[in-house]
Design an enzyme around this catalytic site. Structure first.
Site, PDB file in Angstrom:
ATOM      1  N   GLN A  35      -9.416  -6.655  -5.089  1.00  0.00           N
ATOM      2  CA  GLN A  35      -9.038  -7.373  -3.873  1.00  0.00           C
ATOM      3  C   GLN A  35     -10.272  -7.454  -2.991  1.00  0.00           C
ATOM      4  OE1 GLN A  35      -5.814  -8.323  -3.570  1.00  0.00           O
ATOM      5  NE2 GLN A  35      -5.586  -8.980  -1.449  1.00  0.00           N
ATOM      6  N   HIS A  53      -9.987   2.140   0.155  1.00  0.00           N
ATOM      7  CA  HIS A  53      -9.908   1.066   1.146  1.00  0.00           C
ATOM      8  C   HIS A  53     -10.975   1.164   2.248  1.00  0.00           C
ATOM      9  CE1 HIS A  53      -7.952  -2.087   3.471  1.00  0.00           C
ATOM     10  NE2 HIS A  53      -6.965  -2.171   2.610  1.00  0.00           N
ATOM     11  N   GLU A 113     -11.477  -3.674  -3.051  1.00  0.00           N
ATOM     12  CA  GLU A 113     -10.471  -2.731  -3.528  1.00  0.00           C
ATOM     13  C   GLU A 113     -10.225  -2.976  -5.013  1.00  0.00           C
ATOM     14  OE1 GLU A 113      -7.014  -3.296  -0.734  1.00  0.00           O
ATOM     15  OE2 GLU A 113      -8.510  -4.462   0.313  1.00  0.00           O
ATOM     16  N   HIS A 134       0.797  -1.230   0.000  1.00  0.00           N
ATOM     17  CA  HIS A 134       0.000   0.000   0.000  1.00  0.00           C
ATOM     18  C   HIS A 134       0.833   1.285   0.000  1.00  0.00           C
ATOM     19  CE1 HIS A 134      -3.531  -2.351   0.104  1.00  0.00           C
ATOM     20  NE2 HIS A 134      -3.760  -2.415   1.405  1.00  0.00           N
TER      21      HIS A 134
HETATM   22  C1  GLA Z   1      -5.232  -5.026   2.111  1.00  0.00           C
HETATM   23  C2  GLA Z   1      -4.367  -6.220   2.151  1.00  0.00           C
HETATM   24  C3  GLA Z   1      -4.602  -6.972   3.407  1.00  0.00           C
HETATM   25  C4  GLA Z   1      -4.416  -6.085   4.613  1.00  0.00           C
HETATM   26  C5  GLA Z   1      -5.287  -4.895   4.510  1.00  0.00           C
HETATM   27  C6  GLA Z   1      -5.011  -3.945   5.644  1.00  0.00           C
HETATM   28  O1  GLA Z   1      -6.536  -5.361   1.860  1.00  0.00           O
HETATM   29  O2  GLA Z   1      -4.537  -7.057   1.045  1.00  0.00           O
HETATM   30  O3  GLA Z   1      -3.725  -8.051   3.482  1.00  0.00           O
HETATM   31  O4  GLA Z   1      -3.081  -5.665   4.679  1.00  0.00           O
HETATM   32  O5  GLA Z   1      -5.074  -4.246   3.277  1.00  0.00           O
HETATM   33  O6  GLA Z   1      -4.914  -4.572   6.857  1.00  0.00           O
END
Ligand code: GLA
Length: 382
Positions: free
Chosen positions: A319, A210, A347, A136
């Site tokens: 995601q 997110h 996401e 991220h």
């Molecule tokens: C994303 C990642 C997860 C986790 C979240 C935050 O979705 O894919 O593995 O790190 O962010 O906790």
């Protein structure tokens, strides 16, 4: 008084009564934007909170720290309003411990293996802030910077245009990247997000949003009973550090198959290598879309409240994260505690680790090109 005089007075009284009554009944909300101070970052930068309201009374609150959606208030099937995103009551919570609640994620959303990639023969080293991987955008990603904000009004909505200049070398990435993210709340109960970026040197970009959703209301139990449909026949399987192996695997016959609406909790605890690696769902789905065309890619239905959320995007991947790392150590809005799987994220993105996977759709942005993607979260009830 003449007959005509009385008639005129009666008319006037009638009009006044009509006016008063219709004014009194007209309690529906009208589109508006309000701005209020929301505290300061440790270096003294002022942060503002924007409250967007549409004609139906749906409310979205966004602050310019991290471009964060702090509240999203929508009706249930009986018209009862509820806040369906996880977050904190004040800036302090976000500054101290934020698992990316409601944030804009960049310069590269999701993981880059071992925090390195090669572009035009040059190796770039990034922070390894998630085990040995980069996650991220690094230590201070786009979720932790203060964006410039401008109010926007369109015929059918109100919004905030956020802009940020990510300098050449910031978090290890090449090129000055100029980013604009516009959030618009429309009168069709959509939160529409337009992402735009340009660079002065070849670089990689992958932006997402997110929010952790719970359509029963933030803090009101886990999300395992939500029914989810994902318009995807394939996903990208991962290794135990959650880096894609490079394969695009069919979802058929696996717990990853959400082509038909299925409760999130129906298969989440199955003995399945992928679920074990993710501690639940934390994977990228290969969406059935024509890249670049805004397509409906997901639908979520919460049976108790009847709330429905649909996701539309131009992105090739998404995601789906089932909030596996929430563990009851966070107390959020209104004093509610967030336990494991109390929220889920959808996401929209390019595939994780694309800079190291030439077979995946490219995330390279070159000078003269414009990165442009759109994602829409639309709310209704059933
Ligand atoms: C994303 C990642 C997860 C986790 C979240 C935050 O979705 O894919 O593995 O790190 O962010 O906790």
């Amino acid at each position: 008084m003449s007959h005509l005089g009385k008639f005129k007075i009666a008319w006037m009284v009638g009009i006044i009564v009509l006016f008063v009554v219709s004014f009194g009944l007209n309690t529906e909300a009208k589109m508006s934007i309000e701005k209020q101070p929301f505290g300061k970052t440790p270096d003294g930068t002022a942060v503002d909170l924007y409250t967007l309201t549409n004609d139906n009374g749906m409310v979205v609150k966004i602050m310019n720290y991290g471009g964060t959606v702090t509240s999203l208030i929508v009706p249930d099937r009986n018209g009862k309003m509820g806040d369906v995103v996880l977050g904190y009551d004040n800036l302090d919570g976000y500054l101290k411990n934020n698992p990316y609640f409601g944030s804009i994620i960049g310069r590269y959303a999701n993981r880059i293996a071992k925090g390195r990639f090669v572009l035009n023969g040059v190796e770039y080293k990034l922070a390894q802030n998630n085990g040995e991987n980069h996650l991220h955008g690094g230590i201070k990603g786009f979720d932790k910077v203060v964006w410039n904000a401008k109010e926007v009004k369109t015929g059918n909505g109100v919004g905030v245009e956020l802009s940020y200049l990510s300098k050449d070398g910031e978090e290890g990435y090449p090129g000055n990247l100029s980013v604009t993210v516009t959030y618009i709340l429309t009168n069709n109960n959509e939160l529409k997000i337009n992402y735009l970026a340009t660079t002065d040197k070849d670089t990689v970009v992958n932006l997402t949003h997110h929010s952790y959703f719970n359509l029963a209301g933030a803090g009101e139990g886990d999300i395992l009973g939500h029914e989810l449909m994902i318009n995807a026949d394939k996903f990208t399987p991962v290794d135990k550090t959650l880096i894609p192996t490079g394969e695009l695997r069919s979802v058929k016959g696996t717990p990853m198959d959400f082509t038909q609406p299925t409760a999130i909790g129906a298969r989440i605890n199955q003995e399945d290598e992928q679920l074990i690696f993710g501690k639940g769902y934390d994977h990228n789905w290969v969406l059935n879309i024509v890249e670049g065309a805004l397509t409906r890619v997901a639908r979520v239905y919460e049976p108790k409240t009847g709330r429905v959320m649909e996701v539309f995007t131009t992105e090739p991947g998404m995601q789906f994260y089932s909030g596996n790392f929430l563990d009851g150590t966070i107390t959020g809005k209104g004093g509610k505690v967030y336990y494991q799987r109390y929220g889920f994220c959808l996401e929209t993105q390019h595939f994780p680790d694309s800079p190291n996977k030439p077979q995946f759709p490219s995330t390279v942005l070159k000078p003269g090109q414009t990165y442009r993607t759109t994602t829409v979260y639309q709310f209704s009830t059933k």
